[in-house]
Structures are given as C-alpha cells and as structure tokens.
Design an enzyme around this catalytic site. Sequence first.
Site, PDB file in Angstrom:
ATOM      1  N   TYR A 152      -9.317  10.292   3.400  1.00  0.00           N
ATOM      2  CA  TYR A 152      -7.959   9.876   3.788  1.00  0.00           C
ATOM      3  C   TYR A 152      -7.680  10.065   5.267  1.00  0.00           C
ATOM      4  CZ  TYR A 152      -7.148  10.913  -1.240  1.00  0.00           C
ATOM      5  OH  TYR A 152      -7.196  10.998  -2.605  1.00  0.00           O
ATOM      6  N   CYS A 171     -25.553  15.516   4.771  1.00  0.00           N
ATOM      7  CA  CYS A 171     -26.223  14.472   5.556  1.00  0.00           C
ATOM      8  C   CYS A 171     -25.430  13.171   5.563  1.00  0.00           C
ATOM      9  CB  CYS A 171     -27.623  14.254   5.019  1.00  0.00           C
ATOM     10  SG  CYS A 171     -28.565  15.778   5.076  1.00  0.00           S
ATOM     11  N   GLU A 172     -24.298  13.172   6.238  1.00  0.00           N
ATOM     12  CA  GLU A 172     -23.431  11.996   6.393  1.00  0.00           C
ATOM     13  C   GLU A 172     -22.635  12.182   7.675  1.00  0.00           C
ATOM     14  OE1 GLU A 172     -22.700   9.353   4.315  1.00  0.00           O
ATOM     15  OE2 GLU A 172     -23.942  10.001   2.627  1.00  0.00           O
ATOM     16  N   GLU A 197       6.865  15.120 -11.871  1.00  0.00           N
ATOM     17  CA  GLU A 197       5.415  15.348 -11.930  1.00  0.00           C
ATOM     18  C   GLU A 197       4.867  15.854 -10.598  1.00  0.00           C
ATOM     19  OE1 GLU A 197       4.526  11.542 -14.942  1.00  0.00           O
ATOM     20  OE2 GLU A 197       4.015  11.398 -12.826  1.00  0.00           O
ATOM     21  N   PRO A 198       5.363  16.981 -10.104  1.00  0.00           N
ATOM     22  CA  PRO A 198       4.871  17.445  -8.803  1.00  0.00           C
ATOM     23  C   PRO A 198       3.458  18.027  -8.899  1.00  0.00           C
ATOM     24  CG  PRO A 198       6.346  19.086  -9.741  1.00  0.00           C
ATOM     25  CD  PRO A 198       6.329  17.914 -10.707  1.00  0.00           C
ATOM     26  N   GLY A 199       2.661  17.785  -7.905  1.00  0.00           N
ATOM     27  CA  GLY A 199       1.328  18.379  -7.823  1.00  0.00           C
ATOM     28  C   GLY A 199       1.144  18.988  -6.447  1.00  0.00           C
ATOM     29  N   GLY A 259       4.699  13.321  -5.775  1.00  0.00           N
ATOM     30  CA  GLY A 259       4.603  12.765  -4.429  1.00  0.00           C
ATOM     31  C   GLY A 259       5.349  13.529  -3.356  1.00  0.00           C
ATOM     32  N   ARG A 295     -11.053  15.349   1.695  1.00  0.00           N
ATOM     33  CA  ARG A 295      -9.842  14.697   2.210  1.00  0.00           C
ATOM     34  C   ARG A 295      -9.971  14.168   3.641  1.00  0.00           C
ATOM     35  NH1 ARG A 295      -5.402  16.598   2.810  1.00  0.00           N
ATOM     36  NH2 ARG A 295      -4.168  14.919   1.931  1.00  0.00           N
ATOM     37  N   TYR A 301      -5.920  18.578  -4.171  1.00  0.00           N
ATOM     38  CA  TYR A 301      -6.926  17.537  -3.907  1.00  0.00           C
ATOM     39  C   TYR A 301      -8.086  18.104  -3.088  1.00  0.00           C
ATOM     40  CZ  TYR A 301      -3.008  15.059  -5.789  1.00  0.00           C
ATOM     41  OH  TYR A 301      -1.977  14.688  -6.606  1.00  0.00           O
TER      42      TYR A 301
HETATM   43  C1  PLP Z   1      -1.203  12.063  -8.697  1.00  0.00           C
HETATM   44  C2  PLP Z   1      -0.006  11.861  -9.527  1.00  0.00           C
HETATM   45  C3  PLP Z   1       1.081  12.732  -9.454  1.00  0.00           C
HETATM   46  C4  PLP Z   1       1.155  13.902  -8.514  1.00  0.00           C
HETATM   47  O1  PLP Z   1       1.325  13.523  -7.204  1.00  0.00           O
HETATM   48  P1  PLP Z   1       1.555  14.633  -6.080  1.00  0.00           P
HETATM   49  O2  PLP Z   1       1.613  13.893  -4.825  1.00  0.00           O
HETATM   50  O3  PLP Z   1       0.386  15.546  -6.141  1.00  0.00           O
HETATM   51  O4  PLP Z   1       2.833  15.329  -6.382  1.00  0.00           O
HETATM   52  C5  PLP Z   1       2.151  12.505 -10.298  1.00  0.00           C
HETATM   53  N1  PLP Z   1       2.147  11.472 -11.156  1.00  0.00           N
HETATM   54  C6  PLP Z   1       1.112  10.616 -11.259  1.00  0.00           C
HETATM   55  C7  PLP Z   1       1.186   9.518 -12.231  1.00  0.00           C
HETATM   56  C8  PLP Z   1       0.007  10.775 -10.436  1.00  0.00           C
HETATM   57  O5  PLP Z   1      -0.997   9.912 -10.516  1.00  0.00           O
END
Ligand code: PLP
Length: 426
Positions: free
Chosen positions: A316, A355-356, A273-275, A239, A312, A384
């Site tokens: 969002y 087409c939206e 858990e960074p993404g 997050g 996105r 994403y």
């Molecule tokens: C999506 C997700 C993440 C990653 O979130 P980011 O905002 O991309 O860092 C980590 N843990 C869980 C369980 C998720 O669903």
Amino acid sequence: MDHFNYQNGELHCEDVPLARISEDVGTPAYVYSTATLLHHYDAVAKAFAEVRPIICYSIKSCANLSICRLLRERGAGFDVVSGGELYRALAADGDPANIVFAGVGKTDAEIHQAIDARIGWFNIESEAELENLIAIARLRGASVNAALRVNPDVDPKTHRYTSTGKKESKFGVDLERARRVFNDYGRQDAVRLTGIHLHIGSPVNSVEPYVSAITKTLGLIDALRGDGFAIDTLDIGGGFGAHYKASEAPPAVRYAEAIVPLLRGRGLKIILEPGRSIAANAGILLTRVLYLKKSGERDFLIVDAGMNDLIRPALYEAYHFIWPVAPAAGFVPAQRGEGVSMPGLRLMDVVGPVCESGDFLAKDRMLPPMQRGDLVAVFTAGAYGMVMASHYNTRPNPPEILVDGNQYRVVRRRETYEDLLAAERE
Ligand SMILES: *Cc1c(COP(=O)(O)O)cnc(C)c1O
C-alpha cells in the site's frame, strides 16, 4: 494515544522494556499492548453508546486468538470474512448471534459452516451469492438473517487498494440495484433480508464520507420501508483511521458526533465493524539491525524483519514510523510520526532480508545513528501486520507477544522450520 513510550531513553510497551522481550523471544516479533486495545475498543463503545451498537471487531485486522478473546470479554462480537475467521471467532468464544459474515466469494462449505454456527448476519455482496444462500438455506430447512451490502458511491480518499465504497468496486451492489434485489428476493423466508451493510474503505480519516454514505443509505432504507420491507438493521462497517504519520485519525467520538445524529430515532439496530482503529497502534513490529550498507549515495539499514513479516509498505506504500528502541543520547523523539527533525539524523532506506526490491519497511527516512545489533521499533503495525505475514523465502512467522502492565505472554510462538514443512510431509 497508545502505550508505547520512551522511559529513561528506552522504549517500553506499557511497563515492559522491549529489550527484555527481545532477550526472551528474539526478533522479529510483534508486540501488542492490552491497555491500548481495550482503550480503543472502549472509546468506540462509549462514543456510540447512545445507539447501543453491536461492535463486531474485524478479525482480519489482527486475528490472534488471545486478542479476540480479550475483546470478546469486553463485549465484542466479530466481523468475519472467511470460514477460517468464523472458526477463529468461535474458538475465541464469540457469541454466534453477534457474528457477521462478509466477503464477495463465500463458498458453499463456508455457507454451511455459518448456518451450522447460527451466525447473526450474512452480509450479502451480490444477487448470485444471495440466490446461492437461499438455495442452501432451503435445502437445510434453515432461516437466516442477511444484510445487503450496498455501495453508496462515495470516495473515502484512501489508497486505491483499500477503497471499497465506490461504484466500480467489487464489493456490494449500488443503491439503485439494491431496490431491485429487495424486490426480487426480499419476500421469501429462507433468507430474511432485513439489513443493510456498508463498508466504504479504510482508513477513512474524515467523517464526511460516512455522513454522505449513511445519508444516502438512509434514503434507500426509507424507500425500501415504503415498499413494505421491514428493514431493522444497519451495519456501517469499519474503516476508522489510526495514527501512522502523526495524529491524523479523528478519535471515535468525532465519528460518533457526526454519525449518531443521523441514526437517532430510526428504529435500526446498529452494527459497527472496527478493526484498524482498535488494533493498529496497539502493536509494533520489533526488529534488529543486521547490517549497515552504503550503495552509491544511499544508506541502507538492513533489519531482520522483511516484507513477509509486514507487507504494508510494499503493498500500500504505507508509512510506518520507525525508530530505535534505545536511541543514542539526545535522539529520543519528542513526538512520533512524519517530520521528526533533530540534528544528526541520516537519510536511510530500511530494508529486509527478502530477495525482492519491494522488500522495504521505509524509504528516504531520517534516522538517528544506529549500529549492528540495535533494536528497532516499527510502529502502528498491529493491524494488517501479522495477519498478512507469509512464508516467502521460507521464513518462519514471528511470534506475537501480548503485554499487560508489567507482565507479558507469548500468545503465538515463533514458527519453526518443522512447522513450515509440516503440511508438505503428509
Ligand atoms: C476490513 C473490513 C472491516 C474493518 O476495516 P478497518 O479499516 O480495519 O476498521 C470491516 N468490515 C469489512 C466488511 C471489512 O472487509
């Protein structure tokens, strides 16, 4: 910080001009920077080094196998949310012991698959799921590790679709219920319930929600330990923010300064858990102007990437900075983000061919003059982006290109029309 910069008036990814990539692979295309991915990963690793975290890169943010491998080689484990992502993590040579599996709807097949793979932790989202996992593990004579996902009821102040840590969210169980779950299920060995998992939402551009969520959760851990449960793992999820509109995301070290002191001396193995914070501004979507159009007072820039390539903005109301790859003289932006102002900009909507009416990449955006054929960069599209691409309007998915210094590789080729029909011709 990222490695997309204008050099001699032309946008480059690291040392490669984006125009050269487009000549090679066409448009639309996702282009990623190796140096940016590694920089962001290293920043998290370094900031949190004191608590020796396992960094489980969140595959769902940007799943390309080559990117997973790159991060795996740098030391990453993986956060997966489906059997497909688990398959991908293993294909990227992920160490099963450093794989965590979250998600509210794990199927029996996915649970068997994860037991077979001997993953590190199941992140449990409900009592019903835990009961099912216990039943399957017993059937298999297996013993697995699990962390209970708790929902600490904090507001991460993000879009309602990406807020996951409030009480009314479908994710995890609330703190009071968590104690009951441990009392009801915490004393059997098929599923060793020894961890707590959190993921409050995304992007969380301030540290306070983490401090509040972790403080509440540590209270729970103390109470559980008091009840005799051996809690040894705390997974604080992902997050962390990324720069979309300006420099709005705190660097990893700001999060760590607030979070690490809470965790010091607690005897907990820490998982992150960074993404998004790793992948988002490590990628752009490269697209080309097809047409300019005026409708009433409104100017439209019609480009060859649509909502099927990057959803996105539609999903969002997300903001992506957009700018030409080779702007007319005098239009190289001094900085990127919202509020770039210079004389001669025009108000435009940037839309795709789908087409939206929801098919837009930007609304009411001040942009420099452009013409048919110009290349345009949609910034901060690494997370994403491609992972949410669809085939709507029977549009093949774009290729993915990974740049490293003055080299680049096509790490996913552009799909063909045959690819699109392949599964229907059985
Ligand atoms: C999506 C997700 C993440 C990653 O979130 P980011 O905002 O991309 O860092 C980590 N843990 C869980 C369980 C998720 O669903």
